[in-house]
Enzyme design. Structure first.
Site, short mmCIF file in Angstrom:
data_model
loop_
_atom_site.label_atom_id
_atom_site.label_comp_id
_atom_site.label_asym_id
_atom_site.label_seq_id
_atom_site.Cartn_x
_atom_site.Cartn_y
_atom_site.Cartn_z
N HIS A 1 0.82 -1.22 0.00
CA HIS A 1 0.00 0.00 0.00
C HIS A 1 0.86 1.28 0.00
O HIS A 1 0.35 2.35 0.30
CB HIS A 1 -1.00 0.03 1.16
CG HIS A 1 -2.16 -0.90 0.95
ND1 HIS A 1 -3.44 -0.45 0.72
CD2 HIS A 1 -2.23 -2.25 0.91
CE1 HIS A 1 -4.25 -1.50 0.57
NE2 HIS A 1 -3.53 -2.61 0.68
N GLY B 1 -9.02 -12.56 -7.44
CA GLY B 1 -9.25 -12.38 -6.00
C GLY B 1 -8.19 -13.01 -5.13
O GLY B 1 -8.38 -13.19 -3.93
N GLY C 1 -5.01 -11.77 -4.96
CA GLY C 1 -3.98 -10.78 -4.63
C GLY C 1 -2.77 -10.85 -5.53
O GLY C 1 -1.70 -10.36 -5.19
N SER D 1 -4.79 -10.20 -10.98
CA SER D 1 -5.47 -10.66 -12.19
C SER D 1 -6.09 -9.46 -12.91
O SER D 1 -6.16 -9.43 -14.14
CB SER D 1 -6.54 -11.69 -11.84
OG SER D 1 -7.45 -11.13 -10.92
N ASP E 1 0.60 -2.63 -9.60
CA ASP E 1 0.24 -3.83 -10.36
C ASP E 1 0.46 -3.64 -11.86
O ASP E 1 1.03 -4.49 -12.55
CB ASP E 1 -1.23 -4.21 -10.13
CG ASP E 1 -1.57 -4.33 -8.66
OD1 ASP E 1 -0.63 -4.38 -7.84
OD2 ASP E 1 -2.76 -4.35 -8.33
#
Ligand code: GLA
Length: 382
Positions: free
Chosen positions: A35, A122, A124, A127, A172
């Site tokens: 984060h 889902g 992590g 995707s 990502d």
């Protein structure tokens, strides 16, 4: 069958013509920098050797036909009216990219495409970014446009922010575009300076452990964390937590509500851990690596509060197993995966032991596999 073969077979079955373009984009594992991205901090991820294939052709009109091979669903849209479809939320990652290209005055016509992925959604492992980036690379072949790799990553991030509604940072999409075979990646999310970080030893494996506890970032916790970080930065008169110094924070932290105090402490210490980890990985000094992973995980669990009981269990047990250098959660949080650094010769024993611990404790089968840091998104030969 790999994703390309599955996409090819599904395309033939659904459209009975030949595709003219295909692209692949990988998922990612975040080794350190949880984060920190949307706070303008540092990240240390690697592109995964698994990803998403988008394969198809222009339709020659305004129609967009999308077929998700993994769950056998077809959805119809028009380039003229891009609207999220609650029954086919997976399509939003594609449509969001089309919308962003249109907003840059890049003409995108109709197209039909099959999507196939071997990154579990889902979990992590990004995707979503893999689908966004693969879509951008696929559309570039159908409707050629010029965009730098970093702008492509930013466009894909904006698609997720604005069309999907998740206020993610750039980690990502950056990883999916810039992945390097055999190397981790370092990114300064403020300046966007980046570099490949080669691991100092090649007898250490990166092992993913998927708890199969699903997380949905669209559920709101992710956006709440981002809002807490932004509120705390504003309290210090700054736009991003990156601009808040450790001294400034520790002098005035009691002015913040407890939740914001914890979030800031996580972000500021995590940034330091990324820099320390980058050096430790390059030299491959196992003692600091294990310690940094442990501290990073504890910080997520106790300060950022985005872990999950299953993930804590997997991390605690992993480090008890011979050959494990360290473990932590990876990705957005509230489920998903852990990342483990394990001596190569111990990987099988490590995976079997950890799977057995998890099975005994939860009744679930964790998916545990080593991966190779892989190349970023690219066009595929048909
Ligand atoms: C998700 C987001 C990223 C990043 C990570 C946590 O994967 O999409 O932007 O914030 O969580 O590091």
């Amino acid at each position: 069958m790999n994703s390309l073969d599955r996409a090819r077979a599904a395309y033939h079955e659904q459209f009975s013509t030949a595709p003219s373009a295909a692209a692949f984009a990988p998922g990612r594992v975040e080794i350190m920098g949880n984060h920190t991205d949307y706070n303008g901090g540092f990240v240390l991820p690697a592109a995964l050797d698994k990803g998403t294939v988008v394969l198809g052709a222009p339709t020659g009109n305004d129609d967009i036909l999308l077929y998700a091979a993994d769950f056998r669903r077809m959805a119809h849209f028009s380039v003229k009216t891009l609207q999220p479809d609650a029954r086919n939320s997976w399509a939003s990652y594609v449509l969001g990219v089309v919308q962003q290209l249109q907003r840059r005055n890049i003409p995108i016509g109709g197209f039909q495409a099959v999507l196939a992925s071997d990154v579990p959604s889902g979990s992590g492992l990004s995707s979503s970014a893999a689908l966004e980036v693969a879509t951008a690379f696929f559309l570039k072949q159908c409707f050629p446009y010029e965009l730098s790799p970093m702008d492509t990553a930013r466009l894909a991030q904006k698609a997720e922010n604005e069309f999907v509604g998740v206020q993610c940072g750039i980690l990502d999409q950056f990883s999916s575009v810039f992945g390097q075979d055999g190397s981790l990646l370092f990114l300064d999310c403020l300046t966007l300076e980046h570099d490949a970080v080669k691991m100092g030893r090649d007898d250490i494996a990166l092992v993913v452990c998927d708890s199969i506890v699903k997380h949905a970032l669209t559920g709101g916790d992710y956006n709440t964390r981002r809002a807490e970080c932004m509120a705390a930065a504003r309290h210090f008169g700054k736009e991003l937590l990156r601009e808040v110094s450790w001294d400034e924070f520790t002098t005035r932290e009691l002015e913040l509500p407890l939740n914001e105090r914890k979030r800031v402490r996580h972000i500021l210490t995590e940034d330091r851990r990324v820099l320390a980890m980058r050096d430790a990985i390059a030299g491959f000094d196992t003692a600091p690596i294990g310690r940094l992973l442990a501290e990073g995980h504890a910080s997520c669990r106790d300060l950022f509060e985005n872990s999950a009981p299953e993930i804590d269990f997997l991390v605690d047990k992993a480090v008890e197993i011979d050959g494990c250098i360290g473990a932590k959660m990876t990705g957005g949080g509230w489920g998903g995966c852990t990342i483990n650094l394990v001596h190569q010769e111990a990987v099988t024993q490590f995976s079997d032991t950890l799977a057995a611990y998890y099975r005994d404790a939860t009744g679930h089968e964790a998916l545990i596999y080593p991966f190779r840091a892989a190349q970023g998104a690219h066009a595929l030969d048909l």
